[in-house]
Design a protein around this motif. Structure first.
Motif, mmCIF file in Angstrom:
data_model
loop_
_atom_site.group_PDB
_atom_site.id
_atom_site.type_symbol
_atom_site.label_atom_id
_atom_site.label_comp_id
_atom_site.label_asym_id
_atom_site.label_seq_id
_atom_site.Cartn_x
_atom_site.Cartn_y
_atom_site.Cartn_z
ATOM 1 N N ARG A 147 85.619 -28.883 76.321
ATOM 2 C CA ARG A 147 84.740 -27.726 76.253
ATOM 3 C C ARG A 147 85.219 -26.640 77.215
ATOM 4 N N PHE A 148 85.587 -27.072 78.416
ATOM 5 C CA PHE A 148 86.076 -26.109 79.402
ATOM 6 C C PHE A 148 87.354 -25.442 78.912
ATOM 7 N N ARG A 149 88.236 -26.231 78.310
ATOM 8 C CA ARG A 149 89.494 -25.662 77.808
ATOM 9 C C ARG A 149 89.241 -24.645 76.698
ATOM 10 N N PHE A 150 88.217 -24.909 75.879
ATOM 11 C CA PHE A 150 87.874 -23.973 74.800
ATOM 12 C C PHE A 150 87.528 -22.611 75.386
ATOM 13 N N PHE A 151 86.645 -22.609 76.405
ATOM 14 C CA PHE A 151 86.234 -21.340 76.995
ATOM 15 C C PHE A 151 87.325 -20.744 77.874
ATOM 16 N N GLU A 152 88.104 -21.585 78.509
ATOM 17 C CA GLU A 152 89.220 -21.101 79.319
ATOM 18 C C GLU A 152 90.208 -20.326 78.447
ATOM 19 N N GLU A 153 90.519 -20.883 77.299
ATOM 20 C CA GLU A 153 91.438 -20.217 76.377
ATOM 21 C C GLU A 153 90.837 -18.919 75.840
ATOM 22 N N ALA A 154 89.542 -18.959 75.512
ATOM 23 C CA ALA A 154 88.884 -17.766 74.962
ATOM 24 C C ALA A 154 88.833 -16.640 75.990
ATOM 25 N N PHE A 155 88.385 -16.945 77.197
ATOM 26 C CA PHE A 155 88.181 -15.906 78.201
ATOM 27 C C PHE A 155 89.473 -15.442 78.862
ATOM 28 N N SER A 156 90.505 -16.250 78.807
ATOM 29 C CA SER A 156 91.779 -15.848 79.409
ATOM 30 C C SER A 156 92.386 -14.665 78.645
ATOM 31 N N LYS A 157 91.954 -14.459 77.389
ATOM 32 C CA LYS A 157 92.479 -13.356 76.579
ATOM 33 C C LYS A 157 91.801 -12.026 76.891
ATOM 34 N N CYS A 158 90.657 -12.077 77.556
ATOM 35 C CA CYS A 158 89.842 -10.875 77.763
ATOM 36 C C CYS A 158 90.602 -9.827 78.588
ATOM 37 N N ILE A 159 90.592 -8.583 78.113
ATOM 38 C CA ILE A 159 91.243 -7.495 78.839
ATOM 39 C C ILE A 159 90.206 -6.613 79.554
ATOM 40 N N ARG A 160 88.965 -7.057 79.549
ATOM 41 C CA ARG A 160 87.864 -6.360 80.226
ATOM 42 C C ARG A 160 87.758 -4.905 79.794
ATOM 43 N N CYS A 161 87.829 -4.677 78.495
ATOM 44 C CA CYS A 161 87.691 -3.321 77.953
ATOM 45 C C CYS A 161 86.229 -2.910 77.856
ATOM 46 N N TYR A 162 85.322 -3.916 77.893
ATOM 47 C CA TYR A 162 83.876 -3.711 77.815
ATOM 48 C C TYR A 162 83.411 -3.172 76.455
ATOM 49 N N ALA A 163 84.245 -3.332 75.422
ATOM 50 C CA ALA A 163 83.830 -2.898 74.084
ATOM 51 C C ALA A 163 82.592 -3.664 73.634
ATOM 52 N N CYS A 164 82.518 -4.958 73.976
ATOM 53 C CA CYS A 164 81.362 -5.777 73.584
ATOM 54 C C CYS A 164 80.082 -5.228 74.201
ATOM 55 N N ARG A 165 80.173 -4.825 75.457
ATOM 56 C CA ARG A 165 79.000 -4.262 76.139
ATOM 57 C C ARG A 165 78.590 -2.933 75.515
ATOM 58 N N GLN A 166 79.553 -2.086 75.233
ATOM 59 C CA GLN A 166 79.258 -0.759 74.701
ATOM 60 C C GLN A 166 78.657 -0.824 73.301
ATOM 61 N N ALA A 167 79.029 -1.841 72.525
ATOM 62 C CA ALA A 167 78.538 -1.954 71.143
ATOM 63 C C ALA A 167 77.199 -2.666 71.061
ATOM 64 N N CYS A 168 76.744 -3.237 72.171
ATOM 65 C CA CYS A 168 75.550 -4.092 72.162
ATOM 66 C C CYS A 168 74.280 -3.298 72.430
ATOM 67 N N VAL A 169 73.325 -3.388 71.524
ATOM 68 C CA VAL A 169 72.066 -2.665 71.679
ATOM 69 C C VAL A 169 71.205 -3.290 72.774
ATOM 70 N N ALA A 170 71.426 -4.570 73.076
ATOM 71 C CA ALA A 170 70.655 -5.238 74.133
ATOM 72 C C ALA A 170 71.235 -4.966 75.509
ATOM 73 N N CYS A 171 72.467 -4.457 75.585
ATOM 74 C CA CYS A 171 73.061 -4.042 76.858
ATOM 75 C C CYS A 171 72.634 -2.601 77.116
ATOM 76 N N ASN A 172 71.396 -2.431 77.554
ATOM 77 C CA ASN A 172 70.879 -1.077 77.691
ATOM 78 C C ASN A 172 70.490 -0.721 79.118
ATOM 79 N N CYS A 173 71.006 -1.471 80.103
ATOM 80 C CA CYS A 173 70.759 -1.125 81.509
ATOM 81 C C CYS A 173 71.392 0.228 81.805
ATOM 82 N N ARG A 174 70.730 1.030 82.589
ATOM 83 C CA ARG A 174 71.267 2.349 82.929
ATOM 84 C C ARG A 174 72.502 2.223 83.816
#
Length: 300
Positions: free
Chosen positions: A177-204
């Protein structure tokens, strides 16, 4: 039914009568598969409005740009978009009386990003399936909140076991399980596109934009990436509407909806049954957004 003609008819009426100051919908780009969010502010602008198979974007997220204003807003929403509006209303991000909601019973949409890749010349199969992945898990294709509705009511389109992937990951040994998430998150480039597209990410002010103190490092090393995704996931608990926009816009294909559906499943089992944004009740909050002194605290 010609959805575009009906939406244009309603938008024209609203703008002519002064019921709204703008209508948020979609417009066509330069190529067939380029449909994008659009704001019509005049009757002349209405001619640019379309609704087609590539109208995939969750327009509820666009309301955050206008939350501090006083304009009356018309907005076109599919089922998942409407759940996003419920989320914004529950979070007090916008007032209901500022909105005129044009609901569209959604027959399913295609992903313009998939189409773009298929037409890029960099993939072997130019006829790849362009259906939006989120539509295969859609439990609510019909708007849950609206002032006017268009189209025939649609049936949920969940293919197979809704939480099959979640259960598969849950059943893995801890190290796998750890390896699954390790592999998934190691690819992240921290572009924050997921945050910007999310309607629930609405903190000022997002915790990840803070510099004093700086809670999480800006580097794309595994520990900082894991911290970003785990903190964001916990903020989504009880609030994710499963619109799938975060995963759709991720440039490195991180399986974000596997994480979100795990939270959807757990919140429903622990506090439910509960599905975020399925019904608007004034004053109601998601399970993890309220506190009661009588809440059980056996975990302490």
């Amino acid at each position: 039914m010609d959805y575009t003609a009906k939406i244009q008819e309603i938008a024209t009426k609203l703008l002519e009568n002064g019921q709204v100051d703008m209508v948020i919908a979609w417009e066509k780009g330069d190529v067939d598969y380029q449909t994008r969010p659009f704001v019509a502010r005049s009757v002349e602008d209405v001619a640019r409005i379309v609704f087609d198979e590539y109208s995939v974007h969750n327009l509820a997220n666009s309301l955050l740009k206008f939350r501090d204003g006083k304009e009356k807003i018309g907005i076109v929403v599919k089922g998942c978009d409407s759940r996003g509006i419920v989320r914004l209303l529950e979070d007090n991000q916008i007032k209901r009386d500022r909105l005129y909601i044009i609901g569209v019973n959604c027959p399913g949409v295609k992903d313009p990003l998939k189409a773009m890749k298929a037409h890029s010349g960099f993939v072997r199969n130019g006829q790849a399936d362009e259906a939006a992945d989120k539509c295969a898990h859609c439990i609510q294709p019909n708007p849950v909140i609206y002032d006017e509705i268009i189209g025939e009511e649609q049936s949920p389109r969940v293919e197979g076991e809704r939480f099959a992937q979640v259960k598969e990951i849950e059943n893995l040994p801890v190290d796998e399980r750890f390896r699954f998430f390790e592999e998934a998150f190691s690819k992240c480039i921290r572009c924050y596109a997921c945050r910007q597209a999310c309607v629930a990410c609405n903190c000022r002010t997002c915790i990840f934009d803070e510099t004093r103190p700086q809670w999480v490092g800006r580097e794309t090393k595994l520990s900082d990436n894991m911290m970003y995704h785990l903190v964001r996931a916990m903020h989504m608990a009880g609030r994710c509407i499963e619109c799938g926009e975060c995963e759709r816009v991720c440039p490195v294909d991180i399986p974000l909806m596997a994480i979100n559906r795990k939270l959807v499943k757990d919140v429903s089992e622990l506090y439910g049954p509960y599905e975020a944004g399925m019904k608007y009740v004034e004053g109601q909050k998601p399970p993890l957004s309220v506190y009661n002194e009588k809440d059980p605290d056996n975990f302490l």
